[in-house]
Design a protein around this motif. Structure first.
Motif, PDB file in Angstrom:
ATOM      1  N   ASP A 138      -9.940   6.535   7.960  1.00 43.64           N
ATOM      2  CA  ASP A 138     -10.446   7.730   7.722  1.00 43.64           C
ATOM      3  C   ASP A 138      -9.516   8.846   7.227  1.00 43.64           C
ATOM      4  OD1 ASP A 138     -13.114   7.185   9.010  1.00 43.64           O
ATOM      5  OD2 ASP A 138     -12.352   6.917  10.839  1.00 43.64           O
ATOM      6  N   ASN A 139      -8.180   8.306   7.343  1.00 47.98           N
ATOM      7  CA  ASN A 139      -6.971   9.038   6.900  1.00 47.98           C
ATOM      8  C   ASN A 139      -6.104   7.949   6.146  1.00 47.98           C
ATOM      9  OD1 ASN A 139      -4.960  10.846   6.224  1.00 47.98           O
ATOM     10  ND2 ASN A 139      -4.477  11.285   8.163  1.00 47.98           N
ATOM     11  N   THR A 140      -6.211   7.806   4.878  1.00 50.87           N
ATOM     12  CA  THR A 140      -5.262   6.892   4.220  1.00 50.87           C
ATOM     13  C   THR A 140      -4.004   7.125   4.185  1.00 50.87           C
ATOM     14  OG1 THR A 140      -6.151   7.457   2.181  1.00 50.87           O
ATOM     15  CG2 THR A 140      -7.700   5.690   3.222  1.00 50.87           C
ATOM     16  N   GLN A 141      -3.587   8.310   4.207  1.00 47.01           N
ATOM     17  CA  GLN A 141      -2.200   8.616   4.417  1.00 47.01           C
ATOM     18  C   GLN A 141      -1.490   8.178   5.709  1.00 47.01           C
ATOM     19  OE1 GLN A 141      -1.135  12.619   2.614  1.00 47.01           O
ATOM     20  NE2 GLN A 141      -3.346  12.673   2.000  1.00 47.01           N
ATOM     21  N   SER A 142      -2.252   7.422   6.432  1.00 41.32           N
ATOM     22  CA  SER A 142      -1.605   7.252   7.910  1.00 41.32           C
ATOM     23  C   SER A 142      -1.908   5.562   7.697  1.00 41.32           C
ATOM     24  CB  SER A 142      -2.470   7.811   8.952  1.00 41.32           C
ATOM     25  OG  SER A 142      -1.963   7.301  10.113  1.00 41.32           O
ATOM     26  N   TYR A 143      -0.656   5.066   8.410  1.00 43.57           N
ATOM     27  CA  TYR A 143      -0.757   3.732   8.608  1.00 43.57           C
ATOM     28  C   TYR A 143      -1.632   3.415  10.102  1.00 43.57           C
ATOM     29  CZ  TYR A 143       3.028   2.638   5.279  1.00 43.57           C
ATOM     30  OH  TYR A 143       3.840   2.714   4.086  1.00 43.57           O
ATOM     31  N   HIS A 144      -2.065   2.009   9.831  1.00 47.19           N
ATOM     32  CA  HIS A 144      -2.946   1.542  11.173  1.00 47.19           C
ATOM     33  C   HIS A 144      -2.217   0.169  11.380  1.00 47.19           C
ATOM     34  CE1 HIS A 144      -7.130   1.163  13.244  1.00 47.19           C
ATOM     35  NE2 HIS A 144      -6.065   0.927  14.022  1.00 47.19           N
ATOM     36  N   PHE A 175      -2.487   0.867  16.435  1.00 47.76           N
ATOM     37  CA  PHE A 175      -1.843   1.894  16.322  1.00 47.76           C
ATOM     38  C   PHE A 175      -1.842   2.706  15.181  1.00 47.76           C
ATOM     39  CE2 PHE A 175       0.452  -0.273  19.771  1.00 47.76           C
ATOM     40  CZ  PHE A 175       0.750   0.896  20.902  1.00 47.76           C
ATOM     41  N   PHE A 176      -2.408   4.056  15.340  1.00 49.65           N
ATOM     42  CA  PHE A 176      -2.351   4.943  14.154  1.00 49.65           C
ATOM     43  C   PHE A 176      -1.022   5.730  14.244  1.00 49.65           C
ATOM     44  CE2 PHE A 176      -6.920   5.237  15.785  1.00 49.65           C
ATOM     45  CZ  PHE A 176      -7.423   4.591  14.483  1.00 49.65           C
ATOM     46  N   THR A 230       1.994  -8.033   4.438  1.00 46.76           N
ATOM     47  CA  THR A 230       1.945  -7.090   3.337  1.00 46.76           C
ATOM     48  C   THR A 230       0.764  -6.030   3.626  1.00 46.76           C
ATOM     49  OG1 THR A 230       0.202  -8.310   2.147  1.00 46.76           O
ATOM     50  CG2 THR A 230       2.611  -8.774   1.483  1.00 46.76           C
ATOM     51  N   LEU A 231       0.675  -4.763   3.020  1.00 46.43           N
ATOM     52  CA  LEU A 231      -0.120  -3.788   2.968  1.00 46.43           C
ATOM     53  C   LEU A 231      -1.649  -4.441   2.569  1.00 46.43           C
ATOM     54  CD1 LEU A 231      -0.824  -0.764   4.148  1.00 46.43           C
ATOM     55  CD2 LEU A 231      -0.462  -0.134   1.330  1.00 46.43           C
ATOM     56  N   ILE A 291      -3.167   5.394  -2.862  1.00 47.20           N
ATOM     57  CA  ILE A 291      -2.992   5.275  -1.504  1.00 47.20           C
ATOM     58  C   ILE A 291      -1.437   4.817  -1.060  1.00 47.20           C
ATOM     59  CG2 ILE A 291      -3.197   3.729   0.506  1.00 47.20           C
ATOM     60  CD1 ILE A 291      -6.087   3.683  -0.345  1.00 47.20           C
ATOM     61  N   GLU A 292      -0.713   3.849  -1.886  1.00 47.33           N
ATOM     62  CA  GLU A 292       0.567   3.628  -1.745  1.00 47.33           C
ATOM     63  C   GLU A 292       1.507   4.648  -1.995  1.00 47.33           C
ATOM     64  OE1 GLU A 292       1.134   0.125  -3.788  1.00 47.33           O
ATOM     65  OE2 GLU A 292       0.293  -1.332  -2.226  1.00 47.33           O
ATOM     66  N   GLU A 293       1.224   5.485  -2.975  1.00 47.08           N
ATOM     67  CA  GLU A 293       1.949   6.663  -3.570  1.00 47.08           C
ATOM     68  C   GLU A 293       1.928   7.750  -2.305  1.00 47.08           C
ATOM     69  OE1 GLU A 293       0.429   7.854  -7.225  1.00 47.08           O
ATOM     70  OE2 GLU A 293       1.506   6.532  -8.329  1.00 47.08           O
ATOM     71  N   LYS A 294       0.985   7.717  -1.658  1.00 46.44           N
ATOM     72  CA  LYS A 294       0.888   8.839  -0.396  1.00 46.44           C
ATOM     73  C   LYS A 294       1.489   8.496   0.766  1.00 46.44           C
ATOM     74  CE  LYS A 294      -2.823  11.481  -2.546  1.00 46.44           C
ATOM     75  NZ  LYS A 294      -4.104  12.218  -2.708  1.00 46.44           N
TER      76      LYS A 294
END
Length: 325
Positions: A39-45, A61-62, A298-299, A312-315
């Motif tokens: 829901d917010n791809t600039q944040s890791y999960h 964890f968000f 890996t991501l 996504i990876e750039e942000k």
């Protein structure tokens, strides 16, 4: 149609690196999925679990850098439990917590089980619960680490405690809509308060319980780092998931509608005290897009986000999980 038990809990962290160090290097859990908040791809999960990413063993964890601290209160998932095999394991963990400077309390009885309360570095209230051969939802598969004997490793989620001002509306949803059953109560260790109520689903046991603490004296929680965002419950398959979607609507319970998370399918809704619940399928699981032995390295992105991987990876901020503890 029956919920099998707990599926996962999701918590907020202000720094994923320290979070990773604590849950893998101190607690010995496995990072089974490094992905993004869909829901917010600039944040890791980040997803931690047992050795195989088994449903019912996952703490997620968000990552939200700069997040303010949690102000604890009511309408809160106030404690998350983690299962270990025995009371002997609790003594092992006491010594380990001393070694790593982890804040903990003395071993105490809760719901007739031996438990060890502790906190992570962001103040998340956690509890180790000893199975001691108790029957119920089966445990997970320990993740092998040289410094944690397999007989003492964390093997899944135990009960979650919900702290509410008025328990009756929450109990109504748990029992009349979700199918939980009352199995007992035990005295609160937090002072002169009402007994904590225990509700179970499926085969029962610590992996299938919700505990309800009544605290009308508390203000409403203000979630921040270390706070629990939601708790998810296990649905065995997509067929029953569809039935649960219909059941929520038939009972006029506002909900998210069907949400595809790729690793599982989800339904979100808030019970009357405002706590966020999720119903999640056991299938297809975390080995869907990565070999079991390489999960979390890996991501990982679900297929519907894969075309946007470069963007996504750039942000995303750089994430160094190799920092020393």
């Amino acid at each position: 149609m029956e919920l099998l038990g707990l599926h996962h809990v999701s918590i907020l962290t202000g720094k994923a690196e320290k979070n990773y160090q604590f849950f893998t290097k101190v607690l010995g859990m496995r990072l089974v999925k490094k992905t993004v908040n869909q829901d917010n791809t600039q944040s890791y999960h980040l997803f931690y679990a047992d050795g195989e990413g088994t449903p019912g063993t996952e703490v997620t964890f968000f990552d939200i850098p700069g997040l303010a601290r949690t102000h604890q209160g009511a309408s809160d998932i106030s404690t998350v439990s983690l299962r270990v095999k025995s009371t002997d394991s609790l003594h092992f963990w006491k010594e380990r917590f001393e070694q790593y400077g982890v804040e903990y309390e003395e071993i105490a009885k809760r719901a007739n089980r031996d438990t060890l309360a502790f906190k992570d570095y962001e103040g998340t209230r956690l509890l180790l619960v000893a199975d001691n051969g108790e029957k119920g939802v089966r445990a997970g598969v320990p993740w092998k680490r040289e410094d944690i004997p397999l007989e003492h490793a964390i093997i899944g989620l135990g009960p979650v405690t919900l702290t509410v001002g008025t328990p009756e509306p929450t109990v109504d949803v748990l029992t009349n809509i979700m199918g939980f059953r009352y199995v007992g109560s035990y005295p609160s260790l937090a002072g002169d308060h009402r007994d904590i109520l225990v509700y179970a689903t499926g085969k029962g046991g610590s992996g299938a319980e919700v505990h309800i603490e009544t605290r009308p004296d508390l203000p409403k929680v203000r979630l921040g780092r270390g706070g629990v965002h939601h708790v998810a419950f296990r649905v065995p398959n997509e067929e029953e998931y569809n039935k649960w979607a219909s059941r929520l609507n038939e009972n006029s319970l506002p909900n998210s509608g069907k949400v595809e998370r790729y690793y599982f399918k989800a339904l979100y809704f808030r019970e009357p005290n405002g706590i966020l619940f999720e119903l999640s399928t056991d299938t297809p699981g975390f080995a869907t897009d990565e070999p079991l032995e390489k999960m979390g390295q890996t991501l990982a992105l679900p297929p519907f986000l894969e075309p946007k991987r470069k963007e996504i990876e750039e942000k995303l901020r750089p994430l160094d999980l190799d920092e020393t503890l």
